[in-house]
Design a protein around this motif. Structure first.
Motif, PDB file in Angstrom:
ATOM      1  N   LEU A 186       0.811  -1.390  -0.026  1.00 16.46           N
ATOM      2  CA  LEU A 186      -0.116  -0.035  -0.027  1.00 16.46           C
ATOM      3  C   LEU A 186       0.818   1.346  -0.130  1.00 16.46           C
ATOM      4  O   LEU A 186       0.281   2.085  -0.657  1.00 16.46           O
ATOM      5  CB  LEU A 186      -0.865   0.018   1.195  1.00 16.46           C
ATOM      6  CG  LEU A 186      -1.953   0.998   1.407  1.00 16.46           C
ATOM      7  CD1 LEU A 186      -2.847   0.932   0.049  1.00 16.46           C
ATOM      8  CD2 LEU A 186      -2.884   0.874   2.554  1.00 16.46           C
TER       9      LEU A 186
ATOM     10  N   GLN B 152       2.064   1.966  -3.426  1.00 18.03           N
ATOM     11  CA  GLN B 152       0.838   2.459  -4.365  1.00 18.03           C
ATOM     12  C   GLN B 152       0.487   3.781  -4.058  1.00 18.03           C
ATOM     13  O   GLN B 152       0.192   4.770  -4.911  1.00 18.03           O
ATOM     14  CB  GLN B 152      -0.131   1.681  -4.069  1.00 18.03           C
ATOM     15  CG  GLN B 152       0.159   0.401  -4.663  1.00 18.03           C
ATOM     16  CD  GLN B 152      -1.091  -0.663  -4.355  1.00 18.03           C
ATOM     17  OE1 GLN B 152      -2.398  -0.103  -4.270  1.00 18.03           O
ATOM     18  NE2 GLN B 152      -0.952  -1.739  -4.207  1.00 18.03           N
ATOM     19  N   VAL B 153       0.999   4.428  -2.699  1.00 15.92           N
ATOM     20  CA  VAL B 153       0.394   5.884  -2.455  1.00 15.92           C
ATOM     21  C   VAL B 153       1.629   6.869  -2.563  1.00 15.92           C
ATOM     22  O   VAL B 153       1.356   7.758  -2.157  1.00 15.92           O
ATOM     23  CB  VAL B 153      -0.410   5.823  -1.047  1.00 15.92           C
ATOM     24  CG1 VAL B 153      -1.411   4.960  -0.973  1.00 15.92           C
ATOM     25  CG2 VAL B 153       0.808   5.475   0.331  1.00 15.92           C
TER      26      VAL B 153
ATOM     27  N   SER C  37       1.335  10.066  -4.067  1.00 20.44           N
ATOM     28  CA  SER C  37       0.238  11.036  -3.420  1.00 20.44           C
ATOM     29  C   SER C  37       0.449  11.476  -2.043  1.00 20.44           C
ATOM     30  O   SER C  37       0.265  10.713  -0.857  1.00 20.44           O
ATOM     31  CB  SER C  37      -1.201  10.349  -3.532  1.00 20.44           C
ATOM     32  OG  SER C  37      -2.077  10.962  -2.929  1.00 20.44           O
TER      33      SER C  37
ATOM     34  N   LEU D  36      -1.338  13.387  -0.349  1.00 21.98           N
ATOM     35  CA  LEU D  36      -2.729  13.341   0.189  1.00 21.98           C
ATOM     36  C   LEU D  36      -2.964  11.950   1.049  1.00 21.98           C
ATOM     37  O   LEU D  36      -3.384  11.903   2.212  1.00 21.98           O
ATOM     38  CB  LEU D  36      -3.677  13.780  -0.455  1.00 21.98           C
ATOM     39  CG  LEU D  36      -5.136  13.826   0.157  1.00 21.98           C
ATOM     40  CD1 LEU D  36      -5.349  14.645   1.320  1.00 21.98           C
ATOM     41  CD2 LEU D  36      -6.219  13.967  -0.876  1.00 21.98           C
ATOM     42  N   LEU D  37      -2.690  10.893   0.308  1.00 21.42           N
ATOM     43  CA  LEU D  37      -3.124   9.379   0.764  1.00 21.42           C
ATOM     44  C   LEU D  37      -1.999   9.154   1.642  1.00 21.42           C
ATOM     45  O   LEU D  37      -2.301   8.451   2.633  1.00 21.42           O
ATOM     46  CB  LEU D  37      -3.170   8.688  -0.476  1.00 21.42           C
ATOM     47  CG  LEU D  37      -4.262   8.803  -1.450  1.00 21.42           C
ATOM     48  CD1 LEU D  37      -4.452   7.821  -2.435  1.00 21.42           C
ATOM     49  CD2 LEU D  37      -5.299   8.880  -0.631  1.00 21.42           C
TER      50      LEU D  37
ATOM     51  N   LEU E 198      -6.166   5.731   6.638  1.00 25.28           N
ATOM     52  CA  LEU E 198      -6.373   5.376   5.211  1.00 25.28           C
ATOM     53  C   LEU E 198      -7.226   4.121   4.854  1.00 25.28           C
ATOM     54  O   LEU E 198      -8.242   4.255   4.196  1.00 25.28           O
ATOM     55  CB  LEU E 198      -5.197   5.253   4.286  1.00 25.28           C
ATOM     56  CG  LEU E 198      -5.279   5.114   2.893  1.00 25.28           C
ATOM     57  CD1 LEU E 198      -5.984   6.271   2.016  1.00 25.28           C
ATOM     58  CD2 LEU E 198      -3.952   5.124   2.408  1.00 25.28           C
ATOM     59  N   GLU E 199      -6.825   3.135   5.457  1.00 25.73           N
ATOM     60  CA  GLU E 199      -7.550   1.796   5.355  1.00 25.73           C
ATOM     61  C   GLU E 199      -9.022   1.956   5.835  1.00 25.73           C
ATOM     62  O   GLU E 199      -9.925   1.460   5.388  1.00 25.73           O
ATOM     63  CB  GLU E 199      -7.075   0.574   6.106  1.00 25.73           C
ATOM     64  CG  GLU E 199      -5.467   0.278   5.449  1.00 25.73           C
ATOM     65  CD  GLU E 199      -4.754  -0.905   6.398  1.00 25.73           C
ATOM     66  OE1 GLU E 199      -4.800  -1.918   5.884  1.00 25.73           O
ATOM     67  OE2 GLU E 199      -4.421  -0.385   7.383  1.00 25.73           O
TER      68      GLU E 199
ATOM     69  N   PHE F  12     -10.750   4.801   6.246  1.00 25.88           N
ATOM     70  CA  PHE F  12     -11.742   5.574   5.280  1.00 25.88           C
ATOM     71  C   PHE F  12     -11.958   4.992   3.991  1.00 25.88           C
ATOM     72  O   PHE F  12     -13.015   4.984   3.185  1.00 25.88           O
ATOM     73  CB  PHE F  12     -10.849   6.921   5.064  1.00 25.88           C
ATOM     74  CG  PHE F  12     -11.703   7.815   4.179  1.00 25.88           C
ATOM     75  CD1 PHE F  12     -11.009   8.225   2.884  1.00 25.88           C
ATOM     76  CD2 PHE F  12     -12.761   8.345   4.609  1.00 25.88           C
ATOM     77  CE1 PHE F  12     -11.561   9.048   2.187  1.00 25.88           C
ATOM     78  CE2 PHE F  12     -13.396   9.216   3.554  1.00 25.88           C
ATOM     79  CZ  PHE F  12     -12.811   9.570   2.522  1.00 25.88           C
ATOM     80  N   GLY F  13     -10.846   4.237   3.244  1.00 27.65           N
ATOM     81  CA  GLY F  13     -10.895   3.758   2.188  1.00 27.65           C
ATOM     82  C   GLY F  13     -11.967   2.619   1.972  1.00 27.65           C
ATOM     83  O   GLY F  13     -12.519   2.223   0.998  1.00 27.65           O
TER      84      GLY F  13
ATOM     85  N   ILE G 236     -10.201  18.890   4.786  1.00 28.93           N
ATOM     86  CA  ILE G 236      -9.347  17.670   4.750  1.00 28.93           C
ATOM     87  C   ILE G 236      -7.903  17.902   5.048  1.00 28.93           C
ATOM     88  O   ILE G 236      -7.025  17.273   5.528  1.00 28.93           O
ATOM     89  CB  ILE G 236      -9.491  16.872   3.319  1.00 28.93           C
ATOM     90  CG1 ILE G 236      -8.979  15.346   3.552  1.00 28.93           C
ATOM     91  CG2 ILE G 236      -8.519  17.777   2.280  1.00 28.93           C
ATOM     92  CD1 ILE G 236      -9.981  14.723   3.944  1.00 28.93           C
TER      93      ILE G 236
END
Lengths: 140, 90
Positions: free
Chosen positions: A12, A15-16, A19, A21-22, A114-115, A117-118, A128
């Motif tokens: 993860l 992948q982020v 970003s 933000l993420l 993140l997990e 919220f996602g 935010i």
């Protein structure tokens, strides 16, 4: 760097990586609850302590559903300080809405913001960027 | 079921996640998740079939149209969730 990174969290993180933000919400919080997962108020006091050094102003409301009951904690940020009380306010700058079990998982570091919220278990209303300040202040 | 109506202030998409933020014009904003698939870096995530991917693409198109033309959209979602269930333009 997090003390323990599972293979899934490592993937993860890759992948982020692009970003900001993420990635701000990628790492689990440090354990804000201690041994008592049911005493959620402790987590908000610890968040307030972490935010006290921030230059941001504003109000963050945590709306936590517990069965048929809804509890709210409000963190009011002033320059150099953050006051917390179990109360609702009108028009917070940021509101985080979830249920008690999910918040206990986030606040204990079991699951990252993140997990949660996602997966659709947390609603985020408002600024935010203020949530990013909160996440950065809590980074372990 | 709940809904939120407003203009689109943000649309962010990647293979990992797609989300959007709406502003109701009265000071209220909320962020919604269109998809979030950790582990999707290895190809088409098995949890998402072709129809679902097309649906997501349609959502992004609607949001892009709304953002470009300052149009209003309505997002339907479960009351306790930020996951998008439907998007209506206009």
């Amino acid at each position: 760097m997090a003390a323990r990174t599972s293979p899934a969290q490592h993937e993860l993180a890759k992948q982020v990586a692009g970003s900001s933000l993420l990635s701000d919400f990628l790492l689990p919080f440090p354990n804000l609850l201690g041994q008592r997962r049911t005493e959620l108020a402790v987590s908000f006091k610890r968040i307030a302590s972490a935010l006290a050094g921030s230059k941001r102003t504003g109000a963050i409301q945590f709306t936590i559903r517990e069965g048929r009951q809804t509890r709210r904690w409000c963190l009011t940020l002033t320059p150099g300080d953050c006051h917390v009380e179990e109360a609702a306010i009108e028009n917070p700058n940021l509101e985080v809405i979830t249920d008690a079990a999910v918040w206990a998982d986030i606040a204990s570091g079991k699951v990252s913001p993140l997990e949660a919220f996602g997966s659709g278990k947390v609603r985020v209303r408002g600024d935010i960027e203020l949530a990013r300040v909160l996440a950065k202040r809590l980074k372990r | 079921m709940a809904d939120f109506t407003g203009t689109v202030s943000c649309v962010r998409v990647s293979e990992l996640a797609g989300f959007t933020r709406l502003d109701d014009g009265a000071g209220d904003t909320e962020t919604f998740i269109m998809w979030f698939v950790p582990g999707g870096g290895t190809g088409i995530p098995p949890r998402l079939n072709a129809f679902t991917r097309i649906l997501h693409s349609m959502w992004v198109s609607l949001l892009r149209e709304a953002h470009s033309n300052n149009l209003t959209v309505t997002i339907n979602h479960a009351a306790d969730s930020s996951i998008v269930e439907a998007i209506a333009l206009g």
